[in-house]
Structures are given as structure tokens and as C-alpha cells.
Design an enzyme around this catalytic site. Sequence first.
Site, PDB file in Angstrom:
ATOM      1  N   ILE A 138       0.816  -1.208   0.000  1.00 39.71           N
ATOM      2  CA  ILE A 138       0.000   0.000   0.000  1.00 39.71           C
ATOM      3  C   ILE A 138       0.854   1.264   0.000  1.00 39.71           C
ATOM      4  CG2 ILE A 138      -1.633   1.340   1.393  1.00 39.71           C
ATOM      5  CD1 ILE A 138      -2.948  -1.320   2.156  1.00 39.71           C
ATOM      6  N   GLY A 188      13.181   0.202   7.830  1.00 37.74           N
ATOM      7  CA  GLY A 188      12.160  -0.278   6.907  1.00 37.74           C
ATOM      8  C   GLY A 188      11.693   0.818   5.969  1.00 37.74           C
ATOM      9  N   TYR A 207      11.893   3.683   0.586  1.00 40.08           N
ATOM     10  CA  TYR A 207      12.126   4.865  -0.236  1.00 40.08           C
ATOM     11  C   TYR A 207      13.285   4.678  -1.210  1.00 40.08           C
ATOM     12  CZ  TYR A 207       8.830   7.182   2.844  1.00 40.08           C
ATOM     13  OH  TYR A 207       7.699   7.516   3.547  1.00 40.08           O
TER      14      TYR A 207
END
Length: 235
Positions: free
Chosen positions: A160, A190, A195
Amino acid sequence: MSLGAGLLCRASQFVELFPPTVSPEIVVREARLEDSWEVVETHCSSFFPKYSFPLDFVLRIDRLVAMLFGFSIPHGCRRTCLVAVIGSSVHDTFFFGSEDVEIGGPIGRFSLNKGYVAGILTVDTVADFLPRKGPLRQRRTGIAYISNVAVQERFRRKGIAKRLIAKAEAQARTWGCRAVALHCDLNNPGATKLYTGQGFKCIKVPEGANWPQPKTSPDIQFNFMMKLLNTPTAA
């Protein structure tokens, strides 16, 4: 719809590791008026999970008021809140977002959201957390800023956050931005992995520079990250 002026601007502290393929019933779109409480709930449960009643309820009411009435942004800037919704129609009803944070959608159409807001993200061109430009410390233009990325615990590890980021990048392109930027908690490997996997690069802050950072606890340190957006080439 954004989370309002004066809120803690926190760039994705809660994202999933090694996300598999996203379930097809998940839709990422601009937040609507009827999403307000679920957006607040996602924000508060992600960033303030240890708060208990009555403080948690007061916090949610405070965030709701700020979200609904805290739309004061500089002229010409844009801000919108994106939501990942499970089991909801993609058809427009009332929604917040886009140019100068106007309320849009056909007049008279309003329906309660039948799905669940699984994740949220705010993207804007206000540039409050970007380094200022020149001796006059002018706002930077052409760079969209991503913040308040959160995914509800039961919906994590479903890709998501990736979908939200991709949608934010697409939105930034429509605004004419050449890059997107964000701050990431140094103690959240994480989020950093997510990113960097999406093409963001860590930008080293020059020694002695007083670059703005999100307004969070003073013991939180951030990486400033940026990604250049591919722009269509003329035929």
C-alpha cells in the site's frame, strides 16, 4: 484534504517491509469528506499508538478539526491527502485537494464511504520543510513534499505504501514538479529501504546548514531524501 496546519509532519514512519502484490480491491485516490474520520484514525493509531482514553479521543477530535478547517496555505501552493481505500467505489463524490485546496465534486452528491481507509499520505508544494533559496530565503518551487505516510497495522505488507508514493509522484507531475522530497526517520530502516527502493536518494545536509525538519520529538533525527521525476520528452 491534508492533516491541517500545525500538525506533526512526519514522513512515513509506518510502512511495510517486503510488500507482495497489492490486492486488486485497493484503490488509491484523493481523500473525500466522508473519509475524514478514517484518515484521522489511521494517522493517530499509526503515529500515537500508545495513547489511551480519554487522551486518544481528544487527540482524534483535535486532528479532525485541524483537518477540516486548517487549510490556510500560501497562494498558488497545493496540498492534497491521498488515501488507499479497500472496498470503495472509485467514482467521485465530495473530495478535498488539488489547486489551492479547493473542495470539488458534483454539488449534492455525498455518500458514506463503504470501504476502509487502509493508508494515507499528504503531498504538497508548500515547501515548509525544504531548504530555502538564496539570501532572501525564498520558498522553493517545483518540488513536491511527501509527509504523513501511514498504513493501518492490519493492512501492512500489502504494497500500500508503494501505491501511495506512486500516486503522489503522479500528482506532483500534474503540478509541474520536477522532484519529490521527504524526511525519513534515521531509526526506521524499513522506511529507508522502501524509499530507496522507490528511487529516493539521501541528500547530505551541508555542514552548519540550518535546513528545516519536521516538528516532532527533538530526539528524532531525519534523513532528507529526494527523487527526480521523469518528465515526458517532446516528440
